[in-house]
Write an enzyme that holds these catalytic residues in place. Sequence first.
Site, PDB file in Angstrom:
ATOM      1  N   CYS A   1       0.834  -1.215   0.000  1.00  0.00           N
ATOM      2  CA  CYS A   1       0.000   0.000   0.000  1.00  0.00           C
ATOM      3  C   CYS A   1       0.867   1.263   0.000  1.00  0.00           C
ATOM      4  O   CYS A   1       1.654   1.496   0.924  1.00  0.00           O
ATOM      5  CB  CYS A   1      -0.931   0.003   1.210  1.00  0.00           C
ATOM      6  SG  CYS A   1      -1.886   1.530   1.329  1.00  0.00           S
TER       7      CYS A   1
ATOM      8  N   CYS B   1       0.280   3.517   3.111  1.00  0.00           N
ATOM      9  CA  CYS B   1       0.930   2.955   4.308  1.00  0.00           C
ATOM     10  C   CYS B   1       2.426   3.274   4.280  1.00  0.00           C
ATOM     11  O   CYS B   1       3.034   3.556   5.325  1.00  0.00           O
ATOM     12  CB  CYS B   1       0.712   1.448   4.392  1.00  0.00           C
ATOM     13  SG  CYS B   1      -0.933   0.951   4.975  1.00  0.00           S
TER      14      CYS B   1
ATOM     15  N   HIS C   1      -4.578   1.397   8.085  1.00  0.00           N
ATOM     16  CA  HIS C   1      -5.029   1.024   6.743  1.00  0.00           C
ATOM     17  C   HIS C   1      -6.475   0.544   6.747  1.00  0.00           C
ATOM     18  O   HIS C   1      -6.820  -0.416   7.435  1.00  0.00           O
ATOM     19  CB  HIS C   1      -4.141  -0.088   6.170  1.00  0.00           C
ATOM     20  CG  HIS C   1      -4.579  -0.514   4.793  1.00  0.00           C
ATOM     21  ND1 HIS C   1      -4.051   0.034   3.650  1.00  0.00           N
ATOM     22  CD2 HIS C   1      -5.535  -1.381   4.383  1.00  0.00           C
ATOM     23  CE1 HIS C   1      -4.656  -0.495   2.608  1.00  0.00           C
ATOM     24  NE2 HIS C   1      -5.558  -1.363   3.017  1.00  0.00           N
TER      25      HIS C   1
ATOM     26  N   ASN D   1     -13.388   9.473  -3.067  1.00  0.00           N
ATOM     27  CA  ASN D   1     -13.698   8.585  -4.181  1.00  0.00           C
ATOM     28  C   ASN D   1     -13.747   7.161  -3.636  1.00  0.00           C
ATOM     29  O   ASN D   1     -12.789   6.699  -3.009  1.00  0.00           O
ATOM     30  CB  ASN D   1     -12.631   8.691  -5.273  1.00  0.00           C
ATOM     31  CG  ASN D   1     -12.628  10.055  -5.939  1.00  0.00           C
ATOM     32  OD1 ASN D   1     -13.676  10.667  -6.091  1.00  0.00           O
ATOM     33  ND2 ASN D   1     -11.464  10.524  -6.328  1.00  0.00           N
TER      34      ASN D   1
ATOM     35  N   THR E   1      -8.132   5.172  -6.987  1.00  0.00           N
ATOM     36  CA  THR E   1      -6.949   4.491  -7.528  1.00  0.00           C
ATOM     37  C   THR E   1      -6.008   3.998  -6.440  1.00  0.00           C
ATOM     38  O   THR E   1      -5.149   3.162  -6.703  1.00  0.00           O
ATOM     39  CB  THR E   1      -6.163   5.427  -8.468  1.00  0.00           C
ATOM     40  OG1 THR E   1      -5.773   6.593  -7.743  1.00  0.00           O
ATOM     41  CG2 THR E   1      -7.002   5.823  -9.681  1.00  0.00           C
TER      42      THR E   1
ATOM     43  N   HIS F   1      -6.371   2.874   0.065  1.00  0.00           N
ATOM     44  CA  HIS F   1      -6.191   3.240   1.471  1.00  0.00           C
ATOM     45  C   HIS F   1      -7.033   4.500   1.621  1.00  0.00           C
ATOM     46  O   HIS F   1      -6.794   5.486   0.907  1.00  0.00           O
ATOM     47  CB  HIS F   1      -4.703   3.488   1.756  1.00  0.00           C
ATOM     48  CG  HIS F   1      -4.376   3.911   3.163  1.00  0.00           C
ATOM     49  ND1 HIS F   1      -3.373   3.292   3.918  1.00  0.00           N
ATOM     50  CD2 HIS F   1      -4.869   4.894   3.955  1.00  0.00           C
ATOM     51  CE1 HIS F   1      -3.277   3.883   5.096  1.00  0.00           C
ATOM     52  NE2 HIS F   1      -4.179   4.864   5.146  1.00  0.00           N
TER      53      HIS F   1
ATOM     54  N   HIS G   1      -8.859   7.850   1.886  1.00  0.00           N
ATOM     55  CA  HIS G   1      -8.294   9.207   1.878  1.00  0.00           C
ATOM     56  C   HIS G   1      -9.366  10.209   1.480  1.00  0.00           C
ATOM     57  O   HIS G   1     -10.192   9.940   0.620  1.00  0.00           O
ATOM     58  CB  HIS G   1      -7.098   9.311   0.923  1.00  0.00           C
ATOM     59  CG  HIS G   1      -7.381   8.821  -0.466  1.00  0.00           C
ATOM     60  ND1 HIS G   1      -7.362   7.480  -0.781  1.00  0.00           N
ATOM     61  CD2 HIS G   1      -7.699   9.472  -1.609  1.00  0.00           C
ATOM     62  CE1 HIS G   1      -7.654   7.337  -2.068  1.00  0.00           C
ATOM     63  NE2 HIS G   1      -7.877   8.521  -2.592  1.00  0.00           N
TER      64      HIS G   1
ATOM     65  N   HIS H   1      -9.838  13.880  -0.226  1.00  0.00           N
ATOM     66  CA  HIS H   1      -9.222  14.972  -0.978  1.00  0.00           C
ATOM     67  C   HIS H   1      -9.780  16.284  -0.423  1.00  0.00           C
ATOM     68  O   HIS H   1     -11.005  16.416  -0.276  1.00  0.00           O
ATOM     69  CB  HIS H   1      -9.614  14.916  -2.445  1.00  0.00           C
ATOM     70  CG  HIS H   1      -9.173  13.695  -3.187  1.00  0.00           C
ATOM     71  ND1 HIS H   1      -8.129  13.713  -4.088  1.00  0.00           N
ATOM     72  CD2 HIS H   1      -9.647  12.425  -3.191  1.00  0.00           C
ATOM     73  CE1 HIS H   1      -7.985  12.502  -4.618  1.00  0.00           C
ATOM     74  NE2 HIS H   1      -8.894  11.697  -4.094  1.00  0.00           N
TER      75      HIS H   1
HETATM   76  P1  5GP Z   1      -7.983   8.517  -5.715  1.00  0.00           P
HETATM   77  O1  5GP Z   1      -7.874   8.556  -7.227  1.00  0.00           O
HETATM   78  O2  5GP Z   1      -7.726   7.109  -5.192  1.00  0.00           O
HETATM   79  O3  5GP Z   1      -9.223   9.136  -5.162  1.00  0.00           O
HETATM   80  O4  5GP Z   1      -6.823   9.454  -5.177  1.00  0.00           O
HETATM   81  C1  5GP Z   1      -5.494   9.057  -5.120  1.00  0.00           C
HETATM   82  C2  5GP Z   1      -4.677  10.304  -5.204  1.00  0.00           C
HETATM   83  O5  5GP Z   1      -3.358   9.992  -4.804  1.00  0.00           O
HETATM   84  C3  5GP Z   1      -4.579  10.894  -6.623  1.00  0.00           C
HETATM   85  O6  5GP Z   1      -5.114  12.207  -6.626  1.00  0.00           O
HETATM   86  C4  5GP Z   1      -3.085  10.865  -6.920  1.00  0.00           C
HETATM   87  O7  5GP Z   1      -2.640  12.003  -7.623  1.00  0.00           O
HETATM   88  C5  5GP Z   1      -2.461  10.771  -5.538  1.00  0.00           C
HETATM   89  N1  5GP Z   1      -1.189  10.076  -5.505  1.00  0.00           N
HETATM   90  C6  5GP Z   1      -0.875   8.917  -6.156  1.00  0.00           C
HETATM   91  N2  5GP Z   1       0.391   8.570  -5.874  1.00  0.00           N
HETATM   92  C7  5GP Z   1       0.876   9.508  -5.029  1.00  0.00           C
HETATM   93  C8  5GP Z   1       2.140   9.678  -4.374  1.00  0.00           C
HETATM   94  O8  5GP Z   1       3.064   8.879  -4.494  1.00  0.00           O
HETATM   95  N3  5GP Z   1       2.273  10.767  -3.577  1.00  0.00           N
HETATM   96  C9  5GP Z   1       1.264  11.681  -3.416  1.00  0.00           C
HETATM   97  N4  5GP Z   1       1.516  12.731  -2.623  1.00  0.00           N
HETATM   98  N5  5GP Z   1       0.063  11.545  -4.000  1.00  0.00           N
HETATM   99  C10 5GP Z   1      -0.131  10.469  -4.794  1.00  0.00           C
HETATM  100 ZN    ZN Z   2      -2.564   1.457   3.500  1.00  0.00          ZN
END
Ligand code: 5GP
Ligand code: ZN
Length: 121
Positions: free
Chosen positions: A13, A16, A55, A94, A102, A105, A107, A109
Site C-alpha cells: 500500500c 501505508c 489502513h 472517491n 486508484t 487506502h 483518503h 481529498h
Molecule cells: P484517488 O484517485 O484514489 O481518489 O486518489 C489518489 C490520489 O493519490 C490521486 O489524486 C493521486 O494524484 C495521488 N497520488 C498517487 N500517488 C501519489 C504519491 O506517491 N504521492 C502523493 N503525494 N500523492 C499520490
Molecule cells: Zn494502506
Amino acid sequence: MSGDTTGQPQDDCLFCKIVAGEIPATLVRETETTVAFRDINPQAPTHVLVIPKAHHKDAAALAAADPALTADVLRETAAVAEQEQLESYRTVFNTGAGAGQTVWHAHAHVIGGRGLQWPPG
Ligand code: 5GP
Ligand code: ZN
C-alpha cells in the site's frame, strides 16, 4: 490491491508507505491518527490528501470499522482548509474504481483555491 480492512499496515500500500516514511510526501499536517500531505498531481491550487494512519481500503470500510477515526479524518479536512485559508473547498472521498479511486487506502481529498463546478464530473 490492499483490500483487507484490518487497520494493520499493508506491504503493497502506497499510503501505508507514506505513513511509515518509506515514500516521501510533502506533509501539511500530522496528528496521532492522521496524516495530511499534498497530492502529487494537484487538481487545484490546494489539493491535500488526509488519510488515517491505519489502513482501511476505502471510506466505507473506514466508517464501518472505526467511527472515531473517521471523525478524526473529517476534522482534519477542516483543519487543512483553515490552515490553507480556504473560504470554500470540496472534500471528496472517491469510493470504488468507477468513482475514480486508484489508491486503496481511505483518503479524503481537500480541494480548493479556485472555483469548483457542480455537479462534478
Ligand atoms: P484517488 O484517485 O484514489 O481518489 O486518489 C489518489 C490520489 O493519490 C490521486 O489524486 C493521486 O494524484 C495521488 N497520488 C498517487 N500517488 C501519489 C504519491 O506517491 N504521492 C502523493 N503525494 N500523492 C499520490
Ligand atoms: Zn494502506
